[in-house]
Write a protein that holds these residues in place. Structure first.
Motif, PDB file in Angstrom:
ATOM      1  N   ILE A   3       0.841  -1.202   0.000  1.00  0.00           N
ATOM      2  CA  ILE A   3       0.000   0.000   0.000  1.00  0.00           C
ATOM      3  C   ILE A   3       0.872   1.246   0.000  1.00  0.00           C
ATOM      4  N   LEU A   4       0.517   2.199  -0.851  1.00  0.00           N
ATOM      5  CA  LEU A   4       1.195   3.495  -0.881  1.00  0.00           C
ATOM      6  C   LEU A   4       0.307   4.540  -0.228  1.00  0.00           C
ATOM      7  N   ILE A   5       0.835   5.246   0.757  1.00  0.00           N
ATOM      8  CA  ILE A   5       0.114   6.315   1.453  1.00  0.00           C
ATOM      9  C   ILE A   5       0.644   7.658   0.938  1.00  0.00           C
ATOM     10  N   ILE A   6      -0.258   8.498   0.436  1.00  0.00           N
ATOM     11  CA  ILE A   6       0.143   9.814  -0.071  1.00  0.00           C
ATOM     12  C   ILE A   6      -0.513  10.886   0.773  1.00  0.00           C
ATOM     13  N   ASP A   7       0.282  11.720   1.412  1.00  0.00           N
ATOM     14  CA  ASP A   7      -0.240  12.856   2.172  1.00  0.00           C
ATOM     15  C   ASP A   7       0.915  13.808   2.444  1.00  0.00           C
ATOM     16  N   ASP A   8       0.642  15.106   2.424  1.00  0.00           N
ATOM     17  CA  ASP A   8       1.721  16.072   2.637  1.00  0.00           C
ATOM     18  C   ASP A   8       2.032  16.281   4.116  1.00  0.00           C
ATOM     19  N   GLN A   9       1.275  15.624   4.990  1.00  0.00           N
ATOM     20  CA  GLN A   9       1.525  15.728   6.427  1.00  0.00           C
ATOM     21  C   GLN A   9       2.272  14.499   6.931  1.00  0.00           C
ATOM     22  N   THR A  10       3.493  14.723   7.386  1.00  0.00           N
ATOM     23  CA  THR A  10       4.342  13.622   7.831  1.00  0.00           C
ATOM     24  C   THR A  10       3.708  12.841   8.979  1.00  0.00           C
ATOM     25  N   LEU A  11       3.113  13.554   9.939  1.00  0.00           N
ATOM     26  CA  LEU A  11       2.518  12.886  11.091  1.00  0.00           C
ATOM     27  C   LEU A  11       1.362  11.984  10.675  1.00  0.00           C
ATOM     28  N   LEU A  12       0.581  12.428   9.699  1.00  0.00           N
ATOM     29  CA  LEU A  12      -0.527  11.591   9.243  1.00  0.00           C
ATOM     30  C   LEU A  12      -0.010  10.330   8.570  1.00  0.00           C
ATOM     31  N   ARG A  13       1.021  10.469   7.733  1.00  0.00           N
ATOM     32  CA  ARG A  13       1.577   9.282   7.073  1.00  0.00           C
ATOM     33  C   ARG A  13       2.143   8.308   8.105  1.00  0.00           C
ATOM     34  N   VAL A  41       7.375   6.267  -6.848  1.00  0.00           N
ATOM     35  CA  VAL A  41       7.286   5.070  -6.006  1.00  0.00           C
ATOM     36  C   VAL A  41       6.532   3.962  -6.733  1.00  0.00           C
ATOM     37  N   LEU A  42       5.458   4.319  -7.431  1.00  0.00           N
ATOM     38  CA  LEU A  42       4.660   3.322  -8.148  1.00  0.00           C
ATOM     39  C   LEU A  42       5.455   2.688  -9.282  1.00  0.00           C
ATOM     40  N   ARG A  43       6.247   3.480  -9.975  1.00  0.00           N
ATOM     41  CA  ARG A  43       7.040   2.938 -11.085  1.00  0.00           C
ATOM     42  C   ARG A  43       8.159   2.026 -10.572  1.00  0.00           C
ATOM     43  N   GLU A  44       8.711   2.376  -9.398  1.00  0.00           N
ATOM     44  CA  GLU A  44       9.797   1.571  -8.841  1.00  0.00           C
ATOM     45  C   GLU A  44       9.288   0.309  -8.145  1.00  0.00           C
ATOM     46  N   ASN A  45       7.995   0.318  -7.791  1.00  0.00           N
ATOM     47  CA  ASN A  45       7.413  -0.823  -7.077  1.00  0.00           C
ATOM     48  C   ASN A  45       6.105  -1.230  -7.761  1.00  0.00           C
ATOM     49  N   PRO A  46       6.208  -1.905  -8.890  1.00  0.00           N
ATOM     50  CA  PRO A  46       5.018  -2.228  -9.688  1.00  0.00           C
ATOM     51  C   PRO A  46       4.045  -3.182  -9.009  1.00  0.00           C
ATOM     52  N   ASP A  47       4.447  -3.794  -7.890  1.00  0.00           N
ATOM     53  CA  ASP A  47       3.541  -4.707  -7.206  1.00  0.00           C
ATOM     54  C   ASP A  47       2.714  -4.029  -6.112  1.00  0.00           C
ATOM     55  N   ILE A  48       2.817  -2.691  -5.986  1.00  0.00           N
ATOM     56  CA  ILE A  48       1.912  -1.969  -5.095  1.00  0.00           C
ATOM     57  C   ILE A  48       0.500  -2.094  -5.665  1.00  0.00           C
ATOM     58  N   THR A  49      -0.459  -2.455  -4.829  1.00  0.00           N
ATOM     59  CA  THR A  49      -1.811  -2.709  -5.321  1.00  0.00           C
ATOM     60  C   THR A  49      -2.843  -1.666  -4.888  1.00  0.00           C
ATOM     61  N   HIS A  67      -6.513   9.626 -12.540  1.00  0.00           N
ATOM     62  CA  HIS A  67      -5.873   9.507 -13.862  1.00  0.00           C
ATOM     63  C   HIS A  67      -4.352   9.527 -13.733  1.00  0.00           C
ATOM     64  N   LEU A  68      -3.837  10.429 -12.905  1.00  0.00           N
ATOM     65  CA  LEU A  68      -2.389  10.550 -12.741  1.00  0.00           C
ATOM     66  C   LEU A  68      -1.801   9.269 -12.135  1.00  0.00           C
ATOM     67  N   LEU A  69      -2.444   8.731 -11.121  1.00  0.00           N
ATOM     68  CA  LEU A  69      -1.931   7.519 -10.461  1.00  0.00           C
ATOM     69  C   LEU A  69      -1.992   6.309 -11.393  1.00  0.00           C
ATOM     70  N   ARG A  70      -3.079   6.204 -12.134  1.00  0.00           N
ATOM     71  CA  ARG A  70      -3.212   5.035 -13.011  1.00  0.00           C
ATOM     72  C   ARG A  70      -2.391   5.165 -14.282  1.00  0.00           C
ATOM     73  N   SER A  71      -1.934   6.374 -14.580  1.00  0.00           N
ATOM     74  CA  SER A  71      -1.008   6.492 -15.705  1.00  0.00           C
ATOM     75  C   SER A  71       0.354   5.928 -15.316  1.00  0.00           C
ATOM     76  N   ALA A  72       0.645   5.925 -13.999  1.00  0.00           N
ATOM     77  CA  ALA A  72       1.886   5.337 -13.502  1.00  0.00           C
ATOM     78  C   ALA A  72       1.714   3.849 -13.222  1.00  0.00           C
ATOM     79  N   LYS A  73       0.516   3.454 -12.785  1.00  0.00           N
ATOM     80  CA  LYS A  73       0.237   2.039 -12.472  1.00  0.00           C
ATOM     81  C   LYS A  73      -1.208   1.717 -12.860  1.00  0.00           C
ATOM     82  N   PRO A  74      -1.420   1.284 -14.100  1.00  0.00           N
ATOM     83  CA  PRO A  74      -2.783   0.975 -14.555  1.00  0.00           C
ATOM     84  C   PRO A  74      -3.465  -0.051 -13.639  1.00  0.00           C
TER      85      PRO A  74
END
Length: 209
Positions: A3-13, A41-49, A67-74
């Protein structure tokens, strides 16, 4: 499951990672502070689901983020974990291709369930929102309100969310980095589309969703 967690707040991540580690030892977690890093991260770790992310980031809205995320990992699953109102933003997010939407104020058990549902290939909405949508099927008034909501643009939904929360025109303008008269114009459009006369009526109508 990775799992990839995306957030600009370090404490939340960090908090999210600690929480997920308590749910299952089978989760392998990655993190990114912004969408550019996330794509890398998605391109370097293609098995992130799965990706867990806010519904608005860097000026982009749900459809653009998906769209942006799935362009990196359909085909990657996208779960929006947001502080914004699910009654305003959840359905557009799912129509944009997301697999789930849960608010940050929900209980940890609900977040765990959302991750499990999306991780198994399902779609997730809160029980309360599902019940609300079902009730709308039998209510002409609520159905009309929902149809009105569907006519709002993404920016109008954002402004409406802040108006309902009690923010002033000046506060919203500052938050969105636009002029006050621009927000006033948005509010007039929102009132017209939602068929209300003022902020009070708008809040009452939004509360009925």
């Amino acid at each position: 499951m990775k799992i990839l967690i995306i957030d600009d707040q370090t404490l939340l991540r960090t908090g999210m990672q600690l929480f997920l580690e308590t749910i299952s030892g089978d989760y392998r977690l990655f993190e990114a502070a912004d969408l550019t890093s996330a794509r890398g991260v998605l391109r370097e770790n293609p098995d992130i689901t799965m990706v867990i992310t806010e519904v608005k980031m860097e000026g982009l809205v749900s459809s653009e983020i998906v769209h942006l995320l799935r362009s990196a990992k359909p085909g990657i699953s996208v779960l929006f974990y947001s502080g914004l109102s699910e009654r305003i933003f959840a359905l557009p997010a799912l129509r944009a291709g997301a697999d789930g939407f849960i608010m940050k104020r929900e209980r940890p058990a609900d977040l765990a369930r959302a991750i499990a549902v999306v991780g198994s290939g399902g779609k997730y909405l809160s029980v309360d929102l599902q019940a609300s949508l079902i009730s709308m099927i039998d209510s002409d008034h609520q159905k009309e309100a929902l149809e009105s909501l569907e006519t709002l643009s993404q920016r109008e939904r954002t402004v409406m969310n802040e108006v309902v929360l009690g923010k002033s025109t000046k506060e919203i303008a500052f938050m969105l980095n636009v002029k006050c008269n621009t927000i006033s114009t948005y509010k007039k459009r929102i009132y017209k589309k939602m068929n209300v006369a003022d902020t009070f009526e708008l809040s009452q109508k939004a509360a009925g969703f």
